[in-house]
Scaffold this motif. Structure first.
Motif, mmCIF file in Angstrom:
data_model
loop_
_atom_site.group_PDB
_atom_site.id
_atom_site.type_symbol
_atom_site.label_atom_id
_atom_site.label_comp_id
_atom_site.label_asym_id
_atom_site.label_seq_id
_atom_site.Cartn_x
_atom_site.Cartn_y
_atom_site.Cartn_z
ATOM 1 N N ARG A 1 0.865 -1.173 0.000
ATOM 2 C CA ARG A 1 0.000 0.000 0.000
ATOM 3 C C ARG A 1 0.905 1.227 0.000
ATOM 4 N NH1 ARG A 1 -3.584 -0.844 5.150
ATOM 5 N NH2 ARG A 1 -1.632 -1.774 5.906
ATOM 6 N N LEU A 2 0.548 2.225 -0.796
ATOM 7 C CA LEU A 2 1.490 3.301 -1.097
ATOM 8 C C LEU A 2 1.081 4.657 -0.543
ATOM 9 C CD1 LEU A 2 2.115 2.537 -4.881
ATOM 10 C CD2 LEU A 2 3.617 1.941 -2.970
ATOM 11 N N ALA A 3 2.106 5.431 -0.204
ATOM 12 C CA ALA A 3 1.953 6.866 0.011
ATOM 13 C C ALA A 3 3.071 7.515 -0.790
ATOM 14 C CB ALA A 3 2.082 7.226 1.485
ATOM 15 N N ILE A 4 2.745 8.526 -1.573
ATOM 16 C CA ILE A 4 3.744 9.238 -2.357
ATOM 17 C C ILE A 4 3.622 10.728 -2.072
ATOM 18 C CG2 ILE A 4 3.837 7.504 -4.191
ATOM 19 C CD1 ILE A 4 2.054 9.366 -5.888
ATOM 20 N N CYS A 5 4.713 11.441 -2.262
ATOM 21 C CA CYS A 5 4.673 12.887 -2.050
ATOM 22 C C CYS A 5 5.529 13.583 -3.090
ATOM 23 C CB CYS A 5 5.154 13.246 -0.641
ATOM 24 S SG CYS A 5 6.921 13.007 -0.385
ATOM 25 N N ALA A 6 5.212 14.842 -3.342
ATOM 26 C CA ALA A 6 5.969 15.705 -4.242
ATOM 27 C C ALA A 6 5.451 17.124 -4.061
ATOM 28 C CB ALA A 6 5.831 15.254 -5.695
ATOM 29 N N ARG A 7 6.170 18.089 -4.614
ATOM 30 C CA ARG A 7 5.741 19.486 -4.478
ATOM 31 C C ARG A 7 4.652 19.859 -5.474
ATOM 32 N NH1 ARG A 7 11.515 22.338 -4.832
ATOM 33 N NH2 ARG A 7 11.686 20.657 -6.361
ATOM 34 N N ASP A 8 4.735 19.359 -6.697
ATOM 35 C CA ASP A 8 3.817 19.739 -7.766
ATOM 36 C C ASP A 8 2.503 18.964 -7.615
ATOM 37 O OD1 ASP A 8 2.459 19.708 -10.368
ATOM 38 O OD2 ASP A 8 4.263 20.692 -11.127
ATOM 39 N N VAL A 9 1.436 19.674 -7.317
ATOM 40 C CA VAL A 9 0.147 19.037 -7.038
ATOM 41 C C VAL A 9 -0.410 18.324 -8.269
ATOM 42 C CG1 VAL A 9 -2.243 19.459 -6.336
ATOM 43 C CG2 VAL A 9 -0.376 20.678 -5.192
ATOM 44 N N GLU B 1 1.227 17.196 -10.937
ATOM 45 C CA GLU B 1 2.080 16.050 -11.230
ATOM 46 C C GLU B 1 1.785 14.895 -10.269
ATOM 47 O OE1 GLU B 1 6.489 16.702 -12.134
ATOM 48 O OE2 GLU B 1 6.502 15.957 -10.068
ATOM 49 N N LEU B 2 1.582 15.234 -9.010
ATOM 50 C CA LEU B 2 1.283 14.240 -7.989
ATOM 51 C C LEU B 2 -0.043 13.541 -8.268
ATOM 52 C CD1 LEU B 2 2.443 13.165 -5.285
ATOM 53 C CD2 LEU B 2 1.085 14.929 -4.131
ATOM 54 N N GLU B 3 -1.024 14.301 -8.710
ATOM 55 C CA GLU B 3 -2.329 13.711 -9.018
ATOM 56 C C GLU B 3 -2.245 12.782 -10.221
ATOM 57 O OE1 GLU B 3 -6.318 12.643 -9.197
ATOM 58 O OE2 GLU B 3 -5.021 13.307 -7.563
ATOM 59 N N ARG B 4 -1.442 13.144 -11.223
ATOM 60 C CA ARG B 4 -1.267 12.248 -12.374
ATOM 61 C C ARG B 4 -0.621 10.932 -11.933
ATOM 62 N NH1 ARG B 4 0.658 16.989 -14.835
ATOM 63 N NH2 ARG B 4 2.802 16.218 -14.836
ATOM 64 N N ALA B 5 0.340 11.040 -11.039
ATOM 65 C CA ALA B 5 0.996 9.831 -10.530
ATOM 66 C C ALA B 5 0.011 8.980 -9.733
ATOM 67 C CB ALA B 5 2.195 10.211 -9.671
ATOM 68 N N ARG B 6 -0.817 9.627 -8.921
ATOM 69 C CA ARG B 6 -1.806 8.888 -8.127
ATOM 70 C C ARG B 6 -2.755 8.125 -9.040
ATOM 71 N NH1 ARG B 6 -6.675 8.520 -6.771
ATOM 72 N NH2 ARG B 6 -7.281 10.208 -8.175
ATOM 73 N N GLU C 1 -3.418 0.715 -3.931
ATOM 74 C CA GLU C 1 -4.013 1.602 -2.928
ATOM 75 C C GLU C 1 -2.980 2.686 -2.670
ATOM 76 O OE1 GLU C 1 -5.688 1.558 1.691
ATOM 77 O OE2 GLU C 1 -5.122 -0.330 0.693
ATOM 78 N N VAL C 2 -3.335 3.944 -2.917
ATOM 79 C CA VAL C 2 -2.320 4.991 -2.881
ATOM 80 C C VAL C 2 -2.860 6.281 -2.271
ATOM 81 C CG1 VAL C 2 -2.839 5.598 -5.297
ATOM 82 C CG2 VAL C 2 -0.697 6.358 -4.274
ATOM 83 N N LEU C 3 -2.067 6.871 -1.407
ATOM 84 C CA LEU C 3 -2.343 8.180 -0.823
ATOM 85 C C LEU C 3 -1.305 9.144 -1.361
ATOM 86 C CD1 LEU C 3 -3.716 10.042 1.369
ATOM 87 C CD2 LEU C 3 -1.898 9.253 2.927
ATOM 88 N N ALA C 4 -1.745 10.270 -1.906
ATOM 89 C CA ALA C 4 -0.832 11.275 -2.455
ATOM 90 C C ALA C 4 -0.900 12.532 -1.597
ATOM 91 C CB ALA C 4 -1.197 11.594 -3.899
ATOM 92 N N VAL C 5 0.254 12.976 -1.094
ATOM 93 C CA VAL C 5 0.306 14.117 -0.185
ATOM 94 C C VAL C 5 1.288 15.163 -0.726
ATOM 95 C CG1 VAL C 5 0.766 14.894 2.171
ATOM 96 C CG2 VAL C 5 -0.115 12.575 1.767
ATOM 97 N N PRO C 6 0.813 16.369 -1.050
ATOM 98 C CA PRO C 6 1.748 17.420 -1.467
ATOM 99 C C PRO C 6 2.700 17.766 -0.318
ATOM 100 C CG PRO C 6 -0.525 18.010 -1.991
ATOM 101 C CD PRO C 6 -0.584 16.826 -1.079
#
Length: 345
Positions: free
Chosen positions: A62-70, A72-77, A86-91
């Motif tokens: 189960r994943l959590a990913i982060c990055a500054r670019d919102v 870009e982060l949403e595309r990755a999610r 199952e992924v949580l993306a947090v700016p």
């Protein structure tokens, strides 16, 4: 062959075989199946971080990913979710300790705990030393040393309490053999490697395995978003072409499999690509000669000139050489690994 020599060779072979068998048994004993575990991958929105996240997802994490670019982060999610993850993306801006604290808090609140931390977020700065500023060093250290340290400090208490955890620090072969035109990058990766190796020794007693990763050139597509100074078009051409040559570079997917395999087995270190392994092997006994050879290489690289101390992204440093047929593999990787935003050429 006399009897003494024959006995010596047999003893050597037996000893080597025992070492290999012992290592295999140890790796099996400390194996951690990521299936169902929670993995936080910093810089997981594109490039190598996204590829590692995909590999972890394919093994049931189960994943959590982060990055500054919102965006870009949403595309990755969406990419990861589309693969069944199952992924949580947090700016998050990892150069801000308060944001790291908030990030870990959000992941813990969502999943309950964190089993795996992959410190992958990074910046690539390519420039002759004459155009390098102290700000370049500061940014590199904040991103490659202080951010991983603060993330580790946030996840350690719960890992210690469970006597279990995996921490993976993505350093670089540049953290073992410093290369010209990458001095801030190499300096900060040396620091991360030192931190990573020391922490492994300190944390084994707590059931926490720290793995240091030293990748060589990889076809992630990252040159597009790297930063260049001086004769930026020539610098970008050299970097992007080198990153595309099979044999000199490796696919991001193959590299990610190596990372996750090392993570699963709690390996202390993994060096990725044959050229990187040879460079580290040669540097060990011949550090002075290696430095002098790097000095010869530096004479072949572009001088300062160009845009001077101003910085340009790779995608703004194109020329007739890059992109071209020479960079085909890296351009394909850039599109595959979210390095190209919608609407970009």
């Amino acid at each position: 062959m006399n009897a003494i020599v024959r006995k010596g060779l047999l003893a050597t072979a037996a000893g080597a075989g025992s070492i290999l068998i012992g290592r295999a048994l140890i790796r099996r004993a400390r194996r951690l199946d990521p299936r169902g575990g929670v993995a936080l991958v910093t810089g997981g929105s594109r490039g190598f971080g996204l590829t590692i996240a995909r590999e972890l997802a394919s093994r049931g994490a189960r994943l959590a990913i982060c990055a500054r670019d919102v965006d870009e982060l949403e595309r990755a999610r969406q990419d990861l979710a589309g693969r069944g993850a199952e992924v949580l993306a947090v700016p998050c801006d990892l150069t801000e300790p308060d944001q790291i604290r908030r990030l870990v808090g959000e992941v813990r609140a969502h999943y309950g705990h964190i089993d795996i931390l992959v410190n992958n977020a990074g910046i690539i700065q390519v420039r002759p030393f004459e155009t390098t500023t102290t700000e370049d060093f500061d940014r590199a250290m904040k991103t490659h040393f202080w951010a991983p340290l603060h993330a580790i400090l946030e996840v350690l208490p719960e890992m210690r309490s469970r006597k279990s955890g995996r921490i993976v620090n993505i350093a670089s072969v540049g953290g073992a053999v410093s290369a010209p035109h990458l001095v801030p990058y190499g300096s900060s990766k040396f620091a991360l490697r030192g931190l990573s190796e020391g922490l492994r020794a300190e944390l084994l007693k707590d059931g926490i395995h720290v793995t240091t990763v030293l990748p060589g050139l990889m076809r992630t597509g990252s040159p597009r978003n790297a930063e260049f100074k001086g004769q930026h078009r020539a610098e970008y051409a050299i970097f992007s072409i080198s990153d595309s040559i099979p044999g000199l570079s490796i696919s991001a997917e193959a590299a990610a499999r190596s990372v996750v395999n090392a993570l699963e087995h709690g390996d202390p270190e993994v060096i990725i690509t044959l050229p990187a392994k040879l460079a580290v092997l040669f540097h060990g006994p011949f550090p002075g000669l290696t430095a002098d050879l790097m000095g010869l290489l530096n004479r072949l690289l572009p001088g300062p000139g160009g845009i001077g101390t101003r910085s340009a992204l790779g995608k703004d440093s194109t020329s007739r050489l890059s992109p071209s047929w020479l960079t085909t593999l890296n351009e394909a990787a850039a599109r595959r690994n979210n390095e190209v935003a919608p609407g970009e050429a």
